[in-house]
Design a protein around this motif. Structure first.
Motif, short mmCIF file in Angstrom:
data_model
loop_
_atom_site.label_atom_id
_atom_site.label_comp_id
_atom_site.label_asym_id
_atom_site.label_seq_id
_atom_site.Cartn_x
_atom_site.Cartn_y
_atom_site.Cartn_z
N ASN A 1 0.95 -1.18 0.05
CA ASN A 1 0.12 -0.07 0.02
C ASN A 1 0.81 1.44 -0.18
OD1 ASN A 1 -2.04 1.82 0.29
ND2 ASN A 1 -2.65 1.35 2.39
N ASP A 2 1.69 1.28 -0.97
CA ASP A 2 2.61 2.61 -1.15
C ASP A 2 1.85 3.83 -1.18
OD1 ASP A 2 4.54 0.72 -1.00
OD2 ASP A 2 4.89 0.61 -3.32
N ALA A 3 0.41 3.78 -1.80
CA ALA A 3 -0.35 5.34 -1.99
C ALA A 3 -0.55 5.69 -0.56
CB ALA A 3 -1.39 5.08 -2.85
N GLY A 4 -0.60 4.73 0.40
CA GLY A 4 -1.06 5.06 1.98
C GLY A 4 -2.70 5.65 2.07
N LEU A 5 -3.22 4.82 1.04
CA LEU A 5 -4.75 4.72 1.10
C LEU A 5 -5.37 3.88 2.38
CD1 LEU A 5 -5.63 4.46 -2.58
CD2 LEU A 5 -5.71 6.45 -1.22
N PHE A 6 -6.45 4.09 2.81
CA PHE A 6 -7.08 3.15 3.88
C PHE A 6 -8.65 3.37 3.67
CE2 PHE A 6 -6.61 7.56 5.52
CZ PHE A 6 -7.75 7.78 6.14
N VAL A 7 -9.16 2.38 4.54
CA VAL A 7 -10.73 2.09 4.19
C VAL A 7 -11.40 2.18 5.50
CG1 VAL A 7 -12.47 0.71 3.25
CG2 VAL A 7 -10.27 0.56 2.40
N THR A 8 -12.39 2.97 5.65
CA THR A 8 -13.21 2.72 6.93
C THR A 8 -14.43 1.97 6.35
OG1 THR A 8 -14.72 4.73 6.44
CG2 THR A 8 -12.60 5.13 7.44
N CYS A 9 -14.86 1.12 7.36
CA CYS A 9 -15.82 0.11 6.94
C CYS A 9 -16.70 -0.25 8.15
CB CYS A 9 -14.98 -1.04 6.38
SG CYS A 9 -16.04 -2.23 5.32
N TRP A 10 -17.73 -0.70 7.82
CA TRP A 10 -18.71 -1.42 8.93
C TRP A 10 -19.22 -2.67 8.06
CZ3 TRP A 10 -23.48 -3.43 9.52
CH2 TRP A 10 -24.03 -3.29 10.98
N LEU A 11 -19.14 -3.73 9.07
CA LEU A 11 -19.52 -5.11 8.44
C LEU A 11 -20.47 -5.99 9.30
CD1 LEU A 11 -19.43 -7.58 6.57
CD2 LEU A 11 -17.42 -8.13 7.48
N GLY A 12 -21.73 -6.24 8.95
CA GLY A 12 -22.65 -7.00 9.97
C GLY A 12 -23.08 -8.16 9.50
#
Length: 541
Positions: free
Chosen positions: A400-411
């Motif tokens: 992940n060289d671009a430094g992106l991230f994900v916020t996520c909700w899983l149910g």
């Protein structure tokens, strides 16, 4: 044949000298005004000092303890005669117009004269006798306030009155105190300013005449220099640029004679260079336009591809009518980083996920595709939401060289029991409709996905009753911004949800979306807006 130039009243040859003349006139007026104001200030300070000294001298003649006696019984006695004589002498010897001593009622509606002197050599007036009462109702509010300054605060005040014919006068009033230190009366000294008019006229005449002569000489020299060094070169450059525009970037060659090294010379050479570069620029612009059109077409395709990746069939499952669901995603650009997904893990377990990739545009969209695919693959293995996030986080952190991230909700919802197991990776808390009331399903969120390797995630459990609803969304909803920079916010979202009639998830999303657009107004969309609502229907029919 070169066309004869038409007369242009807005040309620099006329406007620049005219502006200079106007500037000189304004400067003349300002300098005269400022000079006269300074002269007037010094003049008034001098009169203030003189009249204050006279007023203090006159006040020393008056016995403050006798004022109350004269007010009650206004009869001249020996003391009054002596004091009045002293005040009269001071009036004449000091070239004053008047000296008067008065008392007034508490409401300042009248005043009684105790002493009054008139200098017949200075003004044409009559002495106001002891005990004479005059009304104050015709006086201005400023006049009464000045009296209060003396009678109530015990301070001195000075006022100036100017007259075109006589020059005006200055009045200084001081308090007269009794032996207890209380203000007993007001003493006023009036001195004419007859010399003001003569000094004013002489000053203004000499200032205006001198400045006009200086301005005429200055303007003449300035216009000659301006014409040679500025106006003529600018006119030449203007003609060349007009020729440049009318003849497809070609010049007449007049700028080659420019030898100046000033900014005008630089401008002339820049215009010549611009003529050389323009055709090259036009060719490049043509190529770039074609490239942008190609990219736009590709982005349209990418938009369609991304839209096709998100489930769009509602209701989603004919064999599971108890699942009531609707979702929407509106990207801020052609493609976005928000996503949602829902799928059956087995016949009794239903998964729903909403995520938001940092950033916007193509990089976020590509990262979204990867994250969505991995989350679904791991969830289909039957892992709990927390375990799914641990596995997904490990995979997303790799490279992940671009430094992106994900916020996520899983149910994951067990349909037979209504048990909902969920995990939150830095995402906004959903809104839960339960027991006929609406509130945020708040839990302590874990770190977002792809933020750091080896992060543990936590499962949370709630039980959904038949008819319960869960509204999921990304921060593009609560952070929608109006033209004044105000955020839509969580409270407004909760209020919008409570205002819906809850007929169906589609109607709920439509109502919330309309409320968001009504709040934002004409402001541009800043972030992707994604919403999803699902519920367990009360009956499966």
């Amino acid at each position: 044949m070169q066309q004869k130039k038409k007369f242009n009243p807005a040309s620099l040859a006329l406007t620049l000298p005219a502006c200079m003349v106007l500037a000189c006139l304004i400067m003349c007026a300002m300098n005269t005004y400022l000079g006269y104001s300074e002269f007037k200030s010094i003049f008034e300070d001098e009169y203030y000092t003189i009249t204050t000294q006279f007023a203090q001298t006159a006040a020393s003649y008056v016995n403050g303890d006798s004022i109350a006696r004269y007010k009650e019984n206004p009869v001249a006695d020996e003391e009054w005669e002596e004091t009045n004589q002293l005040l009269d002498t001071l009036t004449e010897t000091s070239d004053l117009a008047y000296i008067y001593v008065t008392v007034n009622d508490p409401d300042y509606t009248w005043r009684m004269y105790i002493y009054d002197t008139v200098n017949k050599k200075v003004v044409n007036g009559s002495v106001i006798p002891l005990g004479k009462v005059l009304s104050l109702t015709n006086k201005s509010e400023e006049y009464i306030d000045n009296m209060r300054t003396v009678m109530e605060d015990g301070n001195t005040y000075t006022s100036y009155a100017y007259n075109k014919e006589t020059g005006g006068h200055v009045t200084t009033s001081v308090p007269i105190f009794d032996s207890t230190g209380k203000v007993a009366a007001l003493l006023g000294v009036v001195k004419p300013m007859s010399e003001v008019k003569e000094i004013q006229t002489r000053y203004l005449h000499s200032s205006i005449v001198g400045f006009i002569m200086f301005s005429l000489v200055f303007i003449t020299i300035f216009v000659v220099i301006l014409q040679r060094t500025l106006i003529k070169p600018i006119v030449t450059i203007t003609d060349e640029t007009a020729h440049f525009a009318e003849h497809k970037a070609h010049l007449t060659g007049a700028l080659k004679n420019f030898t100046q090294k000033s900014e005008l010379g630089i401008l002339a050479r820049s215009v010549e260079q611009m003529s050389v570069d323009m055709n090259t620029y036009i060719d490049e612009l043509t190529r770039n336009t074609a490239e942008k059109e190609r990219l736009s077409a590709e982005l349209d395709v990418a938009t369609q591809i991304q839209a096709n990746m998100l489930p769009r069939i509602f209701p989603p499952y004919k064999d599971h009518p108890e699942i009531e669901l609707y979702a929407s995603m509106a990207p801020a650009k052609e493609v976005g980083g928000d996503f949602y997904d829902f799928f059956m893990i087995d016949d009794d377990h239903f998964a729903v996920v909403v995520g938001d990739v940092s950033g916007k545009g193509v990089p976020a969209a590509l990262f979204m595709v990867i994250a969505k695919t991995i989350i679904k693959n791991e969830a289909l293995q039957g892992y709990s939401p927390a375990k799914v996030f641990e596995l997904v986080n490990a995979q997303l952190c790799e490279g992940n060289d671009a430094g992106l991230f994900v916020t996520c909700w899983l149910g994951v919802l067990t349909l037979s029991t209504g048990q909902l197991v969920f995990a939150n990776a830095g995402h906004a808390s959903p809104v839960w409709w339960h027991d006929n009331k609406e509130a945020y399903l708040v839990t302590k969120p874990n770190l977002m996905l792809a933020g750091m390797e080896g992060i543990p995630y936590t499962d949370h459990t709630v039980t959904l009753q038949r008819g319960d609803r869960l509204f999921l969304y990304t921060d593009g909803v609560t952070e929608a911004t109006d033209a004044d920079g105000n955020l839509y916010g969580e409270e407004r979202l909760l209020k919008a949800l409570r205002a819906t009639d809850r007929t169906s998830p589609k109607d709920v999303l439509s109502s919330v979306n309309a409320d968001i657009h009504g709040f934002v107004g004409s402001a541009p969309q800043f972030d992707d807006i994604t919403m999803l609502e699902f519920s367990l229907r009360k009956n499966n029919a």
